[in-house]
Design a protein around this motif. Structure first.
Motif, PDB file in Angstrom:
ATOM      1  N   LEU A 285       0.930  -1.016   0.227  1.00 44.99           N
ATOM      2  CA  LEU A 285      -0.120  -0.012  -0.256  1.00 44.99           C
ATOM      3  C   LEU A 285       0.842   1.374  -0.053  1.00 44.99           C
ATOM      4  CD1 LEU A 285      -2.528   1.659   0.113  1.00 44.99           C
ATOM      5  CD2 LEU A 285      -2.444   1.331   2.729  1.00 44.99           C
ATOM      6  N   LYS A 286       2.059   1.207   0.880  1.00 47.75           N
ATOM      7  CA  LYS A 286       2.886   2.420   0.898  1.00 47.75           C
ATOM      8  C   LYS A 286       3.651   2.603  -0.466  1.00 47.75           C
ATOM      9  CE  LYS A 286       6.990   4.149   3.545  1.00 47.75           C
ATOM     10  NZ  LYS A 286       7.966   3.703   4.461  1.00 47.75           N
ATOM     11  N   LYS A 287       3.850   1.592  -1.017  1.00 51.13           N
ATOM     12  CA  LYS A 287       4.274   1.585  -2.553  1.00 51.13           C
ATOM     13  C   LYS A 287       3.538   2.240  -3.725  1.00 51.13           C
ATOM     14  CE  LYS A 287       6.954  -1.320  -5.882  1.00 51.13           C
ATOM     15  NZ  LYS A 287       7.548  -2.718  -6.021  1.00 51.13           N
ATOM     16  N   HIS A 288       2.252   1.753  -3.481  1.00 54.79           N
ATOM     17  CA  HIS A 288       1.354   2.364  -4.480  1.00 54.79           C
ATOM     18  C   HIS A 288       0.263   3.290  -3.950  1.00 54.79           C
ATOM     19  CE1 HIS A 288       2.598  -0.799  -7.296  1.00 54.79           C
ATOM     20  NE2 HIS A 288       2.796  -1.517  -6.211  1.00 54.79           N
ATOM     21  N   ARG A 289       0.671   4.050  -2.803  1.00 53.63           N
ATOM     22  CA  ARG A 289      -0.400   4.907  -2.070  1.00 53.63           C
ATOM     23  C   ARG A 289      -0.862   5.870  -2.861  1.00 53.63           C
ATOM     24  NH1 ARG A 289       4.750   5.812  -0.154  1.00 53.63           N
ATOM     25  NH2 ARG A 289       5.925   7.744  -0.480  1.00 53.63           N
ATOM     26  N   ASP A 290      -0.265   6.383  -4.118  1.00 52.69           N
ATOM     27  CA  ASP A 290      -0.919   7.465  -5.118  1.00 52.69           C
ATOM     28  C   ASP A 290      -2.126   6.988  -5.646  1.00 52.69           C
ATOM     29  OD1 ASP A 290       1.162   9.052  -4.470  1.00 52.69           O
ATOM     30  OD2 ASP A 290       2.333   8.953  -6.139  1.00 52.69           O
ATOM     31  N   ALA A 291      -2.464   5.563  -5.992  1.00 51.09           N
ATOM     32  CA  ALA A 291      -3.312   5.107  -6.500  1.00 51.09           C
ATOM     33  C   ALA A 291      -4.739   5.034  -5.705  1.00 51.09           C
ATOM     34  CB  ALA A 291      -3.044   3.785  -7.029  1.00 51.09           C
ATOM     35  N   TRP A 292      -4.419   5.286  -4.254  1.00 52.00           N
ATOM     36  CA  TRP A 292      -5.578   5.003  -3.079  1.00 52.00           C
ATOM     37  C   TRP A 292      -5.589   6.361  -2.264  1.00 52.00           C
ATOM     38  CZ3 TRP A 292      -8.210   0.987  -4.583  1.00 52.00           C
ATOM     39  CH2 TRP A 292      -7.607   0.020  -5.351  1.00 52.00           C
ATOM     40  N   ARG A 293      -5.257   7.315  -2.721  1.00 51.97           N
ATOM     41  CA  ARG A 293      -5.195   8.538  -1.905  1.00 51.97           C
ATOM     42  C   ARG A 293      -6.908   8.949  -1.867  1.00 51.97           C
ATOM     43  NH1 ARG A 293      -1.050  11.150  -0.623  1.00 51.97           N
ATOM     44  NH2 ARG A 293       0.716  10.825  -1.789  1.00 51.97           N
ATOM     45  N   GLY A 294      -7.444   9.115  -0.371  1.00 54.01           N
ATOM     46  CA  GLY A 294      -8.751   9.370  -0.376  1.00 54.01           C
ATOM     47  C   GLY A 294      -9.778   8.161  -0.226  1.00 54.01           C
ATOM     48  N   LYS A 295      -8.919   7.007  -0.154  1.00 56.46           N
ATOM     49  CA  LYS A 295      -9.723   5.938  -0.268  1.00 56.46           C
ATOM     50  C   LYS A 295      -9.661   5.231   1.183  1.00 56.46           C
ATOM     51  CE  LYS A 295     -10.822   6.132  -4.595  1.00 56.46           C
ATOM     52  NZ  LYS A 295     -12.245   6.324  -5.159  1.00 56.46           N
ATOM     53  N   ARG A 296     -10.785   4.179   1.505  1.00 57.13           N
ATOM     54  CA  ARG A 296     -10.784   3.581   2.591  1.00 57.13           C
ATOM     55  C   ARG A 296     -10.135   2.181   2.096  1.00 57.13           C
ATOM     56  NH1 ARG A 296     -16.126   3.430   5.799  1.00 57.13           N
ATOM     57  NH2 ARG A 296     -15.070   5.582   6.414  1.00 57.13           N
ATOM     58  N   VAL A 297      -8.837   1.810   2.884  1.00 59.31           N
ATOM     59  CA  VAL A 297      -8.168   0.586   2.510  1.00 59.31           C
ATOM     60  C   VAL A 297      -7.969  -0.234   3.870  1.00 59.31           C
ATOM     61  CG1 VAL A 297      -6.229  -0.118   1.321  1.00 59.31           C
ATOM     62  CG2 VAL A 297      -7.107   2.021   0.677  1.00 59.31           C
ATOM     63  N   ALA A 298      -7.992  -1.542   3.716  1.00 62.33           N
ATOM     64  CA  ALA A 298      -7.218  -2.287   4.514  1.00 62.33           C
ATOM     65  C   ALA A 298      -6.171  -3.168   4.181  1.00 62.33           C
ATOM     66  CB  ALA A 298      -8.647  -3.407   5.213  1.00 62.33           C
ATOM     67  N   CYS A 299      -5.298  -3.377   5.290  1.00 62.29           N
ATOM     68  CA  CYS A 299      -4.311  -4.284   5.032  1.00 62.29           C
ATOM     69  C   CYS A 299      -4.385  -5.438   5.924  1.00 62.29           C
ATOM     70  CB  CYS A 299      -2.790  -3.486   5.090  1.00 62.29           C
ATOM     71  SG  CYS A 299      -2.532  -2.279   3.759  1.00 62.29           S
ATOM     72  N   VAL A 300      -4.035  -6.742   5.519  1.00 61.57           N
ATOM     73  CA  VAL A 300      -4.277  -7.900   6.405  1.00 61.57           C
ATOM     74  C   VAL A 300      -2.609  -7.999   7.097  1.00 61.57           C
ATOM     75  CG1 VAL A 300      -4.641 -10.126   6.758  1.00 61.57           C
ATOM     76  CG2 VAL A 300      -6.167  -8.641   5.033  1.00 61.57           C
ATOM     77  N   LEU A 301      -2.411  -8.015   8.256  1.00 59.17           N
ATOM     78  CA  LEU A 301      -1.305  -8.288   8.918  1.00 59.17           C
ATOM     79  C   LEU A 301      -1.140  -9.817   9.336  1.00 59.17           C
ATOM     80  CD1 LEU A 301       0.325  -6.524  12.006  1.00 59.17           C
ATOM     81  CD2 LEU A 301       0.756  -8.728  11.274  1.00 59.17           C
ATOM     82  N   THR A 302      -0.953 -10.476   8.371  1.00 54.39           N
ATOM     83  CA  THR A 302      -1.198 -11.951   8.076  1.00 54.39           C
ATOM     84  C   THR A 302      -0.414 -12.938   9.330  1.00 54.39           C
ATOM     85  OG1 THR A 302       0.454 -12.198   6.756  1.00 54.39           O
ATOM     86  CG2 THR A 302      -1.795 -12.236   5.829  1.00 54.39           C
ATOM     87  N   GLY A 303       0.629 -12.446  10.052  1.00 59.73           N
ATOM     88  CA  GLY A 303       1.151 -13.284  11.056  1.00 59.73           C
ATOM     89  C   GLY A 303       2.382 -12.407  11.636  1.00 59.73           C
TER      90      GLY A 303
END
Length: 317
Positions: A285-303
């Motif tokens: 997400l950090k690497k591709h953050r420009d594509a998701w500005r202003g959006k609601r995003v989840a990241c799964v901390l899998t372990g």
């Protein structure tokens, strides 16, 4: 893919052993991203990873369909093995776990503590897997695969929790090892009739699923990641790959340096430990953050089962 009623039944089955894991918004972590970030904490399960959900459902089905079974065997780089060891012990079954040489020592110790008989074989997961199949035939053990509909049904419960905890997610980033985590999210999304985009994340140094997604066909590629052993996949699972190609909005890659940096930032901002594979979603997400500005995003901390050596490196980066 499991139906909503099947996922609900799986949730009822695992609930005595696993409480719902939280989905938190961390302002320090989302600073500079330009989006609203929610982290699904699968590092909060009894084995520190999402895999336990699938293991419990799989072992329950196995005992009911094959009541004569006395032992199981699985190949793993750690979290799948902990899941199988935990569930096997709960069901009174012998558990043999095969790991490649050089595997995360803390994960090895954890599997032994859960009663597993640990065997080290091969240089990478695929070699450990092939040897585990040989042992299964020799010793009359049931071979538990790393991807199976029963596993997906259990894993889908974390997707159900996340989607019900945070409404109207535009996207969710999820790491892909052999695919049960991704497919669990996809199953929950489909069962709930949502439009959330799913972005799979793999290591740049283990790109088999990314290459397969791009080419829309099965592609093998050796893994050289030293950080994210949880996604060190050389050979995609054919069934999982079909679902990935069908349900993924995109598959992106993250290198080991970015994964290490993401581990440190998660520790610093949330005081939670993410192992290398577990940090991939946030790193992507950090690497591709420009594509998701202003959006609601989840990241799964899998372990969160990082080795002490890897933690030291993360904290020094």
């Amino acid at each position: 893919m499991p139906t909503l009623s099947e996922i609900e039944a799986a949730k009822a089955l695992i609930r005595p052993h696993i409480r719902e894991t939280p989905t938190y918004r961390w302002p320090l972590l989302e600073a500079g991203l330009g989006c609203e970030l929610w982290l699904k904490h699968e590092n909060h399960t009894p084995v520190g990873a999402f895999k336990i959900r699938g293991g419990l459902v799989y072992m329950d089905e196995l005992k009911r369909q094959q009541p004569e079974v006395r032992g199981v065997i699985a190949a793993t780089t750690g979290n799948h093995g902990q899941s199988i060891a935990f569930a096997a012990k709960l069901n009174g079954l012998r558990a043999v776990i095969v790991v490649p040489h050089g595997n995360n020592p803390e994960k090895n110790t954890a599997m032994r503590s859960l009663g597993a008989e640990l065997i080290e074989h091969g240089r990478e997961f695929q070699e450990a897997l092939e040897y585990s199949r040989e042992l299964a035939a020799k010793e009359g053990l049931h071979a538990v695969p790393s991807f199976h509909p029963w596993l997906v049904r259990g894993v889908a419960t974390y997707g159900l929790e996340m989607f019900r905890s945070v409404a109207d997610l535009d996207a969710v980033f999820v790491p892909i090892g052999l695919g049960s985590g991704f497919c669990g999210i996809a199953a929950a999304r489909e069962a709930l009739g949502l439009k959330t985009k799913i972005i799979g994340v793999v290591s740049e140094h283990a790109p088999a699923y990314a290459l397969s997604f791009q080419q829309r066909q099965f592609v093998e590629q050796s893994s050289t990641t030293r950080v994210a052993e949880g996604v060190a996949c050389k050979t995609p699972n054919q069934d999982a790959l079909e679902h990935v190609i069908r349900h993924a909005h995109d598959i992106v890659t993250v290198n080991d340096d970015d994964a290490i940096t993401a581990m440190r930032e998660i520790i610093q901002a949330t005081h939670n430990i993410a192992e290398g594979a577990g940090a991939l979603a946030y790193a992507a997400l950090k690497k591709h953050r420009d594509a998701w500005r202003g959006k609601r995003v989840a990241c799964v901390l899998t372990g969160g089962n990082a080795s002490m050596g890897m933690l030291r490196e993360a904290l020094q980066c």
